[in-house]
Design an enzyme around this catalytic site. Structure first.
Site, PDB file in Angstrom:
ATOM      1  N   ASP A 139      16.283  24.831 109.785  1.00  0.00           N
ATOM      2  CA  ASP A 139      15.037  24.462 109.012  1.00  0.00           C
ATOM      3  C   ASP A 139      14.963  22.919 108.605  1.00  0.00           C
ATOM      4  O   ASP A 139      15.644  22.345 107.998  1.00  0.00           O
ATOM      5  CB  ASP A 139      15.096  25.070 107.550  1.00  0.00           C
ATOM      6  CG  ASP A 139      13.741  25.012 106.809  1.00  0.00           C
ATOM      7  OD1 ASP A 139      12.953  23.738 107.200  1.00  0.00           O
ATOM      8  OD2 ASP A 139      13.495  25.702 105.809  1.00  0.00           O
ATOM      9  N   TYR A 150      -2.501  18.181 103.896  1.00  0.00           N
ATOM     10  CA  TYR A 150      -2.132  18.507 105.365  1.00  0.00           C
ATOM     11  C   TYR A 150      -2.676  17.006 106.140  1.00  0.00           C
ATOM     12  O   TYR A 150      -1.850  16.506 107.095  1.00  0.00           O
ATOM     13  CB  TYR A 150      -2.907  19.738 106.076  1.00  0.00           C
ATOM     14  CG  TYR A 150      -2.722  19.731 107.533  1.00  0.00           C
ATOM     15  CD1 TYR A 150      -1.585  20.095 108.094  1.00  0.00           C
ATOM     16  CD2 TYR A 150      -3.677  19.470 108.515  1.00  0.00           C
ATOM     17  CE1 TYR A 150      -1.278  20.164 109.519  1.00  0.00           C
ATOM     18  CE2 TYR A 150      -3.808  19.781 109.824  1.00  0.00           C
ATOM     19  CZ  TYR A 150      -2.285  20.065 110.301  1.00  0.00           C
ATOM     20  OH  TYR A 150      -2.233  19.935 111.686  1.00  0.00           O
ATOM     21  N   ILE A 154      13.100  20.228 121.261  1.00  0.00           N
ATOM     22  CA  ILE A 154      11.974  20.691 120.700  1.00  0.00           C
ATOM     23  C   ILE A 154      12.134  21.520 119.330  1.00  0.00           C
ATOM     24  O   ILE A 154      12.821  22.606 119.318  1.00  0.00           O
ATOM     25  CB  ILE A 154      11.108  21.767 121.601  1.00  0.00           C
ATOM     26  CG1 ILE A 154      10.970  21.029 123.155  1.00  0.00           C
ATOM     27  CG2 ILE A 154       9.906  21.756 121.243  1.00  0.00           C
ATOM     28  CD1 ILE A 154      10.789  21.776 124.229  1.00  0.00           C
ATOM     29  N   VAL A 181      -6.538  24.204 118.162  1.00  0.00           N
ATOM     30  CA  VAL A 181      -5.605  24.877 118.999  1.00  0.00           C
ATOM     31  C   VAL A 181      -5.348  26.342 118.380  1.00  0.00           C
ATOM     32  O   VAL A 181      -5.162  26.452 117.455  1.00  0.00           O
ATOM     33  CB  VAL A 181      -4.204  24.111 118.968  1.00  0.00           C
ATOM     34  CG1 VAL A 181      -3.534  24.948 120.006  1.00  0.00           C
ATOM     35  CG2 VAL A 181      -4.294  22.635 119.343  1.00  0.00           C
ATOM     36  N   LYS A 204      -0.488  14.405 108.279  1.00  0.00           N
ATOM     37  CA  LYS A 204      -0.576  14.111 109.774  1.00  0.00           C
ATOM     38  C   LYS A 204      -0.888  12.475 109.914  1.00  0.00           C
ATOM     39  O   LYS A 204      -0.669  11.927 111.081  1.00  0.00           O
ATOM     40  CB  LYS A 204      -1.696  14.858 110.581  1.00  0.00           C
ATOM     41  CG  LYS A 204      -1.155  16.492 110.545  1.00  0.00           C
ATOM     42  CD  LYS A 204       0.161  16.201 111.387  1.00  0.00           C
ATOM     43  CE  LYS A 204       0.461  17.992 111.464  1.00  0.00           C
ATOM     44  NZ  LYS A 204       1.805  17.902 112.578  1.00  0.00           N
TER      45      LYS A 204
END
Length: 261
Positions: free
Chosen positions: A67, A161, A14, A194, A165
């Protein structure tokens, strides 16, 4: 548990696991008996999560401080994994962020580079390092990319942004096509609102402004999203979910919310 546990004893990797959705995914997978590799830039927090998870669940946790924007660092970290940790069954490309809410032509070059390098190039760097391991072992595996409803349509101040996505959606589609003759599935999970530190990061520490994003609405929690990640990862081998949109109540899409007074 409402489904059969097919994940016990397997390994998940993850990214962006120091907080929010990434941390919740690590905990949820551990609850099902998965060993987890957690990555992020904050070594001390990764170690805290490792200690917490290993204390509460009978699993092993490996931390990797990196990173995702650094291609060489990503490749070296994955190449140097001990053999037992290279058997990765689930990859969750979660690392991502937004910076600012200015008009696109007012975005700083630094912010543009950070968002694109993290959300798009970072996903590619990690995927390109991990997929060969999955193919080499010829295992059934799942790649879950954390996209966003923001990738469906642009909103004011979010052009960069939203574009990043949208790229996650198309990269997921392209990778799914490239892997169609393998045992590897690819899913793009697109959450709506969220409540994490996402808005605090976007507004560069302005907590009051960040709190206003969630005013009058009950947003998703990181655990809500992680539950769906685990569901997808745990599906039978013959079931492949290509894309999943997860919204909170009173949210219709990336731009339409009903806020209670």
């Amino acid at each position: 548990m409402f489904f059969e546990n097919r994940l016990k004893g397997k390994t998940a990797l993850i990214t962006g696991a120091t907080s929010g959705i990434g941390k919740s995914c690590a905990v949820k997978f551990a609850q099902l008996g998965m060993n987890v590799i957690i990555t992020g830039r904050r070594e001390s927090i990764l170690q805290e999560i490792k200690n917490e998870v290993e204390k509460n669940y009978k699993v092993e946790v490996l931390t990797i401080t990196l990173d995702v924007r650094n291609a060489a660092e990503v490749k070296e970290s994955i190449d140097k994994l001990p053999e037992k940790w290279k058997n990765i069954s689930v990859l969750v490309n979660n690392a991502g962020l937004a910076l600012g809410l200015e008009k696109m032509y007012c975005n700083s070059i630094k912010d543009i580079d950070t968002v694109i390098d993290t959300n798009v190039k970072g996903l590619l760097y990690v995927t390109n390092a991990v997929v060969p391991l999955m193919l080499k072992r010829d295992i059934s595996a799942t790649i879950i990319n954390i996209g966003s409803v923001a990738g469906d349509a642009a909103y004011a101040g979010g052009g960069v942004y939203c574009a990043s996505k949208a790229a996650v959606k198309l990269l997921s589609d392209g990778l799914r096509i490239d892997l169609v003759d393998t045992k590897i599935k690819v899913t793009d999970i697109k959450p709506g609102l969220v409540e994490t530190n996402f808005s605090v990061v976007r507004f560069k520490g302005d907590k009051e402004r960040a709190d206003g994003v969630y005013k009058g609405i009950k947003p998703l929690t990181p655990d809500d999203v992680a539950d769906n990640v685990v569901y997808v990862a745990n599906l039978p081998e013959n079931v492949h979910v290509a894309e999943m949109t997860v919204l909170c109540q009173n949210q219709a899409d990336g731009r339409t919310l009903y806020r209670l007074s």
